[in-house]
Scaffold this active site. Sequence first.
Site, short mmCIF file in Angstrom:
data_model
loop_
_atom_site.label_atom_id
_atom_site.label_comp_id
_atom_site.label_asym_id
_atom_site.label_seq_id
_atom_site.Cartn_x
_atom_site.Cartn_y
_atom_site.Cartn_z
N HIS A 78 19.21 -5.58 40.25
CA HIS A 78 18.39 -6.78 40.07
C HIS A 78 19.08 -7.79 39.16
O HIS A 78 20.01 -7.45 38.42
CB HIS A 78 17.00 -6.45 39.52
CG HIS A 78 16.94 -5.84 38.16
ND1 HIS A 78 16.89 -4.48 37.95
CD2 HIS A 78 16.94 -6.40 36.93
CE1 HIS A 78 16.84 -4.23 36.66
NE2 HIS A 78 16.88 -5.40 36.00
N HIS A 85 19.88 -11.35 32.52
CA HIS A 85 20.82 -10.20 32.61
C HIS A 85 21.02 -9.85 34.08
O HIS A 85 20.31 -10.33 34.95
CB HIS A 85 20.29 -8.99 31.83
CG HIS A 85 19.01 -8.40 32.35
ND1 HIS A 85 17.76 -8.89 32.02
CD2 HIS A 85 18.80 -7.36 33.20
CE1 HIS A 85 16.83 -8.16 32.63
NE2 HIS A 85 17.43 -7.23 33.35
N GLU A 97 22.84 -4.70 32.21
CA GLU A 97 21.99 -3.49 32.21
C GLU A 97 22.58 -2.50 33.20
O GLU A 97 23.01 -2.89 34.30
CB GLU A 97 20.57 -3.86 32.63
CG GLU A 97 19.60 -2.69 32.71
CD GLU A 97 18.20 -3.10 33.15
OE1 GLU A 97 17.93 -4.31 33.27
OE2 GLU A 97 17.39 -2.20 33.40
C1 LIG Z 1 14.25 -2.37 30.22
C2 LIG Z 1 13.17 -2.95 31.05
C3 LIG Z 1 13.68 -3.93 32.10
C4 LIG Z 1 14.45 -3.18 33.18
O1 LIG Z 1 15.11 -3.82 33.98
O2 LIG Z 1 14.31 -1.93 33.23
C5 LIG Z 1 14.53 -5.02 31.48
O3 LIG Z 1 15.57 -5.41 31.94
S1 LIG Z 1 13.90 -5.66 30.02
C6 LIG Z 1 15.08 -6.93 29.52
C7 LIG Z 1 14.81 -7.30 28.09
N1 LIG Z 1 15.41 -6.32 27.18
C8 LIG Z 1 16.63 -6.56 26.66
O4 LIG Z 1 17.24 -7.59 26.87
C9 LIG Z 1 17.16 -5.47 25.74
C10 LIG Z 1 18.63 -5.71 25.40
N2 LIG Z 1 18.79 -7.00 24.73
C11 LIG Z 1 19.04 -7.06 23.38
O5 LIG Z 1 19.15 -6.06 22.68
C12 LIG Z 1 19.18 -8.47 22.79
O6 LIG Z 1 18.64 -9.41 23.67
C13 LIG Z 1 20.67 -8.87 22.49
C14 LIG Z 1 21.26 -7.93 21.45
C15 LIG Z 1 21.49 -8.85 23.75
C16 LIG Z 1 20.67 -10.30 21.97
O7 LIG Z 1 19.90 -10.33 20.79
P1 LIG Z 1 19.19 -11.71 20.35
O8 LIG Z 1 18.27 -12.18 21.42
O9 LIG Z 1 18.60 -11.50 19.00
O10 LIG Z 1 20.31 -12.81 20.31
P2 LIG Z 1 21.48 -12.97 19.28
O11 LIG Z 1 21.34 -14.30 18.67
O12 LIG Z 1 21.64 -11.77 18.39
O13 LIG Z 1 22.72 -13.02 20.32
C17 LIG Z 1 23.97 -12.54 19.98
C18 LIG Z 1 24.90 -13.19 20.97
O14 LIG Z 1 24.54 -12.79 22.30
C19 LIG Z 1 24.22 -13.96 23.06
N3 LIG Z 1 23.12 -13.61 23.94
C20 LIG Z 1 21.86 -13.27 23.60
N4 LIG Z 1 21.12 -12.99 24.70
C21 LIG Z 1 21.95 -13.17 25.76
C22 LIG Z 1 21.80 -13.06 27.18
N5 LIG Z 1 20.62 -12.68 27.72
N6 LIG Z 1 22.85 -13.33 27.98
C23 LIG Z 1 24.05 -13.70 27.42
N7 LIG Z 1 24.28 -13.84 26.10
C24 LIG Z 1 23.23 -13.57 25.29
C25 LIG Z 1 23.86 -15.04 22.09
O15 LIG Z 1 24.09 -16.30 22.65
C26 LIG Z 1 24.79 -14.72 20.96
O16 LIG Z 1 26.07 -15.17 21.31
P3 LIG Z 1 26.96 -15.92 20.21
O17 LIG Z 1 28.25 -16.17 20.90
O18 LIG Z 1 27.03 -14.98 19.03
O19 LIG Z 1 26.16 -17.16 19.89
CO LIG Z 2 16.33 -5.44 33.91
#
Ligand SMILES: CC[C@H](C(=O)O)C(=O)SCCNC(=O)CCNC(=O)[C@H](O)C(C)(C)COP(=O)(O)OP(=O)(O)OC[C@H]1O[C@@H](n2cnc3c(N)ncnc32)[C@H](O)[C@@H]1OP(=O)(O)O
Ligand SMILES: [Co+2]
Length: 141
Positions: free
Chosen positions: A8, A81, A130
């Site tokens: 997905h 993602h 993911e």
């Molecule tokens: C699990 C259930 C379901 C499934 O399919 O089964 C799902 O998919 S649920 C989806 C939602 N859950 C998650 O996303 C869990 C994993 N994500 C995380 O742990 C955080 O979102 C994380 C660590 C990726 C980012 O944390 P945060 O939002 O606090 O942002 P930061 O400011 O710490 O970001 C650090 C750095 O990463 C870049 N960033 C953040 N989010 C994304 C993204 N979605 N895609 C690409 N890049 C992302 C952000 O811009 C920062 O980059 P930098 O260069 O440092 O500015």
């Molecule tokens: Co997902």
Amino acid sequence: MKLGRLNHIGVATPSIEQSIAFYRDVMGAETVHMPFDLPAQGVKVCFVDTPNTQIELIEPLGEDSPIHGFLAKNPAGGQHHVCYEVPDIHEAKTWFEAKGARVLGEPRIGAHGTLIFFVHPRDMGGVLTEIMESPQQGDEH
Ligand SMILES: CC[C@H](C(=O)O)C(=O)SCCNC(=O)CCNC(=O)[C@H](O)C(C)(C)COP(=O)(O)OP(=O)(O)OC[C@H]1O[C@@H](n2cnc3c(N)ncnc32)[C@H](O)[C@@H]1OP(=O)(O)O
Ligand SMILES: [Co+2]
């Protein structure tokens, strides 16, 4: 490890209801599944079928939702993602760790009821990735 099926594309939205209307009325989606809450993952989820994969609409659920930060930066939502399938989630975790990529937390049950984990976007060319253990054959995708 081999590149597996794209299970997905995750799309974060402030309103699953509005996004459902968009995918149905603008994109012509024919199968929109019933939204459901995943409190353990801090999201409300709705799968929209495409011919060869799914769109996973995700809306924040609760104060600690991991997508609040993303929506603060992208208030209208956006591509969040991508999710690929693997045959063995534990083998995949070891593989990414051996490549020096940051696996975020331990494998946990995801929206399709199988084990998943995420790999940090900074180690994945900017794409939050993911990894999901493939459903058993015959399960709905
Ligand atoms: C699990 C259930 C379901 C499934 O399919 O089964 C799902 O998919 S649920 C989806 C939602 N859950 C998650 O996303 C869990 C994993 N994500 C995380 O742990 C955080 O979102 C994380 C660590 C990726 C980012 O944390 P945060 O939002 O606090 O942002 P930061 O400011 O710490 O970001 C650090 C750095 O990463 C870049 N960033 C953040 N989010 C994304 C993204 N979605 N895609 C690409 N890049 C992302 C952000 O811009 C920062 O980059 P930098 O260069 O440092 O500015
Ligand atoms: Co997902």
